[in-house]
Design an enzyme around this catalytic site. Structure first.
Site, PDB file in Angstrom:
ATOM      1  N   GLU A 155     -10.909  -4.120  -7.557  1.00  0.00           N
ATOM      2  CA  GLU A 155     -10.053  -5.162  -8.117  1.00  0.00           C
ATOM      3  C   GLU A 155      -9.121  -5.635  -7.010  1.00  0.00           C
ATOM      4  OE1 GLU A 155      -6.965  -5.791 -11.844  1.00  0.00           O
ATOM      5  OE2 GLU A 155      -6.918  -3.938 -10.676  1.00  0.00           O
ATOM      6  N   THR A 209       0.785  -1.237   0.000  1.00  0.00           N
ATOM      7  CA  THR A 209       0.000   0.000   0.000  1.00  0.00           C
ATOM      8  C   THR A 209       0.816   1.286   0.000  1.00  0.00           C
ATOM      9  OG1 THR A 209      -0.160   0.065   2.427  1.00  0.00           O
ATOM     10  CG2 THR A 209      -1.866  -1.171   1.237  1.00  0.00           C
ATOM     11  N   ASP A 212      -9.519   0.270  -9.540  1.00  0.00           N
ATOM     12  CA  ASP A 212      -8.367  -0.465 -10.041  1.00  0.00           C
ATOM     13  C   ASP A 212      -7.355  -0.667  -8.910  1.00  0.00           C
ATOM     14  OD1 ASP A 212      -6.884  -1.356 -12.617  1.00  0.00           O
ATOM     15  OD2 ASP A 212      -5.434  -0.055 -11.624  1.00  0.00           O
TER      16      ASP A 212
END
Length: 249
Positions: A132, A49, A88
């Site tokens: 996703e 992340t 996304d």
């Protein structure tokens, strides 16, 4: 449904910032994570992340300015008639449950709940959102940290049904591949995707349209789940998304 790319921006070459990025973001260091570092260890939520994906500069999604830009864009899309959003690379954006990995933020509740409230107030609609989330969130994070805000893609089930059930000619055990950790109404399923068709050798590229459709018949039949069908090009030389005459679907 509008495709939102909220975790990264474009580059000039690799690990740099494109000159096309608006200056209010481009020239503000607080809007970026360290753009010199790329994600390598997918077992660590911090790496997933907080670092760049394949050299694409990673936005600091904990930053309120970044969050407000994303939410503002979503509101603009809702005004234009959008009924939902696909996020996304959703697992590359941290959740409020990532405290143990020292990377938690309120990005998801801020942008999704904000957009849902706006859509309800301005157009009277229930916004549909999905992320996703290929394979798993990574680390020890449970998938519920995402499904409390949105639906998610379940690529493993579609891939397993295509490869281990249809291509092997044994449909008797296909339900064994269900993702039992997530309610069906929080899943988005497919027989193949743009990734399996086109990336890294294309896992489904050379499967016949007939077998893709058999896989689709099994996957799309799951009650309460959402499902996606990729309109394949006529041949491998045509770009995805180009107009074609393939009517396999």
């Amino acid at each position: 449904i509008v495709d939102i790319v909220a975790n990264l921006m474009g580059n000039q070459s690799s690990n740099d910032l494109s000159s096309a990025i608006i200056s209010d973001l481009r020239n503000d260091p607080s809007c970026w994570h360290d753009i010199t570092k790329n994600t390598y260890d997918y077992s660590k939520r911090y790496d997933i992340t907080q670092w760049c994906m394949a050299g694409l500069p990673d936005l600091n999604t904990a930053n309120k300015k970044v969050q407000n830009y994303v939410l503002s864009f979503m509101k603009e899309c809702i005004d234009a008639g959008a009924d939902g959003f696909r996020f996304d690379g959703a697992k590359h954006i941290e959740t409020p449950d990532d405290g143990s990995s020292n990377c938690a933020s309120d990005f998801w509740p801020t942008v999704i709940e904000g957009a849902k409230s706006y859509a309800s107030a301005t157009r009277g609609i229930a916004l549909y959102c999905y992320g996703e989330l290929l394979d798993s969130p990574g680390g020890t994070l449970h998938v519920s940290s995402y499904t409390k805000y949105m639906s998610i893609t379940d690529n493993r089930w579609g891939d397993n049904v295509r490869e281990s059930v249809v291509n092997s000619g044994n449909a008797g055990n296909y339900s064994a591949y269900y993702n039992t950790n997530v309610a069906a109404n929080k899943l988005v399923l497919w027989a193949e995707s743009h990734d399996t068709y086109g990336n890294d050798g294309g896992a489904s590229m050379y499967d016949s349209t007939q077998n893709i459709n058999k896989t689709w018949a099994l996957v799309a039949a799951r009650a309460n789940a959402m499902s996606l069908y990729l309109a394949r090009p006529d041949n491998f030389g045509i770009k995805l998304g180009a107009v074609s005459t393939n009517t396999g679907w």
